[in-house]
Scaffold this motif. Structure first.
Motif, PDB file in Angstrom:
ATOM      1  N   ASP A  33      -5.962   6.575 -14.066  1.00 53.72           N
ATOM      2  CA  ASP A  33      -6.589   5.264 -14.225  1.00 53.72           C
ATOM      3  C   ASP A  33      -5.673   4.290 -14.967  1.00 53.72           C
ATOM      4  N   GLU A  34      -4.893   4.809 -15.900  1.00 51.59           N
ATOM      5  CA  GLU A  34      -4.030   3.961 -16.711  1.00 51.59           C
ATOM      6  C   GLU A  34      -2.707   3.623 -16.028  1.00 51.59           C
ATOM      7  N   LEU A  35      -2.409   4.269 -14.912  1.00 55.00           N
ATOM      8  CA  LEU A  35      -1.191   3.953 -14.163  1.00 55.00           C
ATOM      9  C   LEU A  35      -1.371   2.624 -13.428  1.00 55.00           C
ATOM     10  N   PRO A  36      -0.283   1.946 -13.098  1.00 53.72           N
ATOM     11  CA  PRO A  36      -0.382   0.660 -12.404  1.00 53.72           C
ATOM     12  C   PRO A  36      -1.060   0.787 -11.038  1.00 53.72           C
ATOM     13  N   GLY A  37      -1.683  -0.297 -10.597  1.00 53.36           N
ATOM     14  CA  GLY A  37      -2.251  -0.383  -9.262  1.00 53.36           C
ATOM     15  C   GLY A  37      -3.710   0.030  -9.174  1.00 53.36           C
ATOM     16  N   LYS A  38      -4.309  -0.348  -8.062  1.00 53.31           N
ATOM     17  CA  LYS A  38      -5.660   0.091  -7.710  1.00 53.31           C
ATOM     18  C   LYS A  38      -5.523   1.389  -6.933  1.00 53.31           C
ATOM     19  N   LYS A  39      -6.448   2.372  -7.215  1.00 50.18           N
ATOM     20  CA  LYS A  39      -6.352   3.671  -6.542  1.00 50.18           C
ATOM     21  C   LYS A  39      -7.642   3.982  -5.788  1.00 50.18           C
ATOM     22  N   ILE A  40      -7.490   4.572  -4.607  1.00 53.31           N
ATOM     23  CA  ILE A  40      -8.630   5.087  -3.849  1.00 53.31           C
ATOM     24  C   ILE A  40      -8.435   6.581  -3.689  1.00 53.31           C
ATOM     25  N   MET A  41      -9.488   7.345  -4.015  1.00 57.89           N
ATOM     26  CA  MET A  41      -9.416   8.807  -3.953  1.00 57.89           C
ATOM     27  C   MET A  41     -10.448   9.376  -2.992  1.00 57.89           C
ATOM     28  N   ILE A  42     -10.067  10.442  -2.306  1.00 58.85           N
ATOM     29  CA  ILE A  42     -11.028  11.272  -1.592  1.00 58.85           C
ATOM     30  C   ILE A  42     -10.919  12.690  -2.133  1.00 58.85           C
ATOM     31  N   LEU A  89      -3.237   5.155  -2.222  1.00 60.33           N
ATOM     32  CA  LEU A  89      -4.197   6.049  -1.574  1.00 60.33           C
ATOM     33  C   LEU A  89      -3.884   7.483  -1.991  1.00 60.33           C
ATOM     34  N   ILE A  90      -4.896   8.182  -2.524  1.00 58.85           N
ATOM     35  CA  ILE A  90      -4.709   9.552  -3.021  1.00 58.85           C
ATOM     36  C   ILE A  90      -5.639  10.485  -2.235  1.00 58.85           C
ATOM     37  N   PRO A  91      -5.113  11.143  -1.192  1.00 55.94           N
ATOM     38  CA  PRO A  91      -5.972  11.957  -0.327  1.00 55.94           C
ATOM     39  C   PRO A  91      -6.215  13.384  -0.827  1.00 55.94           C
ATOM     40  N   GLY A  92      -6.817  13.492  -2.012  1.00 54.59           N
ATOM     41  CA  GLY A  92      -7.342  14.777  -2.445  1.00 54.59           C
ATOM     42  C   GLY A  92      -6.436  15.681  -3.261  1.00 54.59           C
ATOM     43  N   ASP A  93      -7.052  16.746  -3.795  1.00 57.28           N
ATOM     44  CA  ASP A  93      -6.422  17.712  -4.703  1.00 57.28           C
ATOM     45  C   ASP A  93      -5.789  16.975  -5.883  1.00 57.28           C
ATOM     46  N   ILE A 101       0.856  -1.187   0.000  1.00 57.47           N
ATOM     47  CA  ILE A 101       0.000   0.000   0.000  1.00 57.47           C
ATOM     48  C   ILE A 101       0.889   1.233   0.000  1.00 57.47           C
ATOM     49  N   TYR A 102       0.664   2.104  -0.966  1.00 61.48           N
ATOM     50  CA  TYR A 102       1.397   3.358  -1.087  1.00 61.48           C
ATOM     51  C   TYR A 102       0.413   4.526  -0.964  1.00 61.48           C
ATOM     52  N   SER A 103       0.970   5.721  -0.811  1.00 63.86           N
ATOM     53  CA  SER A 103       0.115   6.910  -0.804  1.00 63.86           C
ATOM     54  C   SER A 103       0.864   8.103  -1.394  1.00 63.86           C
ATOM     55  N   ILE A 104       0.123   8.920  -2.128  1.00 69.74           N
ATOM     56  CA  ILE A 104       0.648  10.187  -2.646  1.00 69.74           C
ATOM     57  C   ILE A 104      -0.540  11.113  -2.867  1.00 69.74           C
ATOM     58  N   GLY A 105      -0.457  12.316  -2.361  1.00 72.37           N
ATOM     59  CA  GLY A 105      -1.568  13.254  -2.446  1.00 72.37           C
ATOM     60  C   GLY A 105      -1.221  14.522  -3.203  1.00 72.37           C
ATOM     61  N   ASP A 106      -2.245  15.338  -3.445  1.00 68.49           N
ATOM     62  CA  ASP A 106      -2.057  16.658  -4.051  1.00 68.49           C
ATOM     63  C   ASP A 106      -1.357  16.571  -5.395  1.00 68.49           C
ATOM     64  N   LEU A 107      -1.857  15.695  -6.256  1.00 64.19           N
ATOM     65  CA  LEU A 107      -1.263  15.543  -7.583  1.00 64.19           C
ATOM     66  C   LEU A 107      -1.400  16.815  -8.405  1.00 64.19           C
ATOM     67  N   HIS A 108      -2.496  17.527  -8.224  1.00 67.79           N
ATOM     68  CA  HIS A 108      -2.728  18.793  -8.943  1.00 67.79           C
ATOM     69  C   HIS A 108      -2.453  18.638 -10.442  1.00 67.79           C
ATOM     70  N   PHE A 109      -3.000  17.582 -11.039  1.00 66.14           N
ATOM     71  CA  PHE A 109      -2.845  17.393 -12.478  1.00 66.14           C
ATOM     72  C   PHE A 109      -3.674  18.426 -13.242  1.00 66.14           C
ATOM     73  N   ASP A 110      -3.175  18.819 -14.402  1.00 66.41           N
ATOM     74  CA  ASP A 110      -3.890  19.774 -15.258  1.00 66.41           C
ATOM     75  C   ASP A 110      -3.470  19.544 -16.696  1.00 66.41           C
ATOM     76  N   HIS A 111      -4.272  18.781 -17.415  1.00 65.84           N
ATOM     77  CA  HIS A 111      -3.907  18.453 -18.791  1.00 65.84           C
ATOM     78  C   HIS A 111      -3.932  19.674 -19.712  1.00 65.84           C
ATOM     79  N   THR A 112      -4.607  20.758 -19.276  1.00 61.98           N
ATOM     80  CA  THR A 112      -4.655  21.976 -20.093  1.00 61.98           C
ATOM     81  C   THR A 112      -3.391  22.810 -19.962  1.00 61.98           C
ATOM     82  N   LYS A 113      -2.611  22.558 -18.913  1.00 62.13           N
ATOM     83  CA  LYS A 113      -1.376  23.307 -18.627  1.00 62.13           C
ATOM     84  C   LYS A 113      -1.642  24.786 -18.338  1.00 62.13           C
ATOM     85  N   ASN A 114      -2.867  25.099 -17.920  1.00 56.47           N
ATOM     86  CA  ASN A 114      -3.217  26.483 -17.621  1.00 56.47           C
ATOM     87  C   ASN A 114      -2.951  26.857 -16.165  1.00 56.47           C
TER      88      ASN A 114
END
Length: 229
Positions: A69-78, A47-51, A2-15
């Motif tokens: 979704d296409e990255l390896p592993g099962k993900k849980i998001m809040i 585990l992805i705790p938001g943002d 089990i791993y965790s990383i939060g606050d990915l702040h992805f933005d495919h628009t790059k804006n």
């Protein structure tokens, strides 16, 4: 694992740039994806705790969600405080993501480990906490209670995901920690803190609970192992 990383702040628009928090955020999404692919296996849980995405509407967040979704592993998001795209659980589930589980008033069991969670809110001693925040604070506290109750008792270990730090400004545990202690939670992962905010990081064992700050810049954009060999 089990791993965790939060606050990915992805933005495919790059804006929306995260560079305001320092040069280390340059191309942070590329670094996260590279580290993820080099670390996470298909049978791991993340585990992805938001943002998660800067999108304002659900339809605009789909591309960012598909990348995850296409990255390896099962993900849980809040939900985090910037996840304005986050809709009802039924709308989120209708996206039919293959590896993403959205958590809101519910829970998830991975092997014999129960995962519960909620967004949380500002601590009551925060200067920005206003009278209208009391209602949100109590609602989030109740959401965590509902999530924990849905796990039942036949669980070997309990993990809570929460976006806001469950601590007061003086770094003492707040009501969210008291609730976790009541339900005998073993591990808590949280995010929200960036740059200068890292001075409010609280980690280690407190009240029999192991705390991890997993804001992606705090862990150098590398998913942190929470449980595993």
């Amino acid at each position: 694992m089990i791993y965790s990383i939060g606050d990915l702040h992805f933005d495919h628009t790059k804006n929306k740039s995260m560079d305001i928090f320092g040069e280390k955020w340059l191309n942070h999404d590329v670094r996260i994806i590279e580290n993820w692919n080099n670390t996470i296996k298909e049978d791991d849980l993340v585990l992805i705790p938001g943002d998660i995405s800067w999108a304002l509407k659900l339809e605009d967040a789909i591309e960012d969600l598909r990348v995850i979704d296409e990255l390896p592993g099962k993900k849980i998001m809040i939900k985090g405080n910037h996840d304005y795209w986050w809709g009802s659980l039924s709308k989120l589930n209708r996206l039919n993501m293959n590896s993403i589980i959205f958590m809101q008033n519910n829970s998830f069991i991975y092997k014999d480990i129960g995962i519960a969670g909620t967004r949380g809110w500002l601590s009551k001693d925060n200067d920005e906490f206003k009278q209208e925040d009391e209602k949100i604070f109590l609602r989030e506290l109740n959401r965590l209670k509902l999530s924990l109750e849905s796990l039942g008792d036949s669980i070997n270990k309990k993990i809570v995901m929460i976006h806001y730090p469950p601590f007061n400004m003086d770094l003492s545990p707040n009501e969210f920690v008291l609730l976790m202690r009541e339900y005998k939670v073993d591990i808590c992962v949280y995010g929200h803190l960036h740059a200068e905010g890292h001075k409010y990081a609280v980690e280690g064992r407190i009240d029999e609970i192991e705390f991890h700050l997993v804001s992606c810049d705090y862990i150098d954009f590398m998913p942190k192992k929470i449980i595993g060999e």
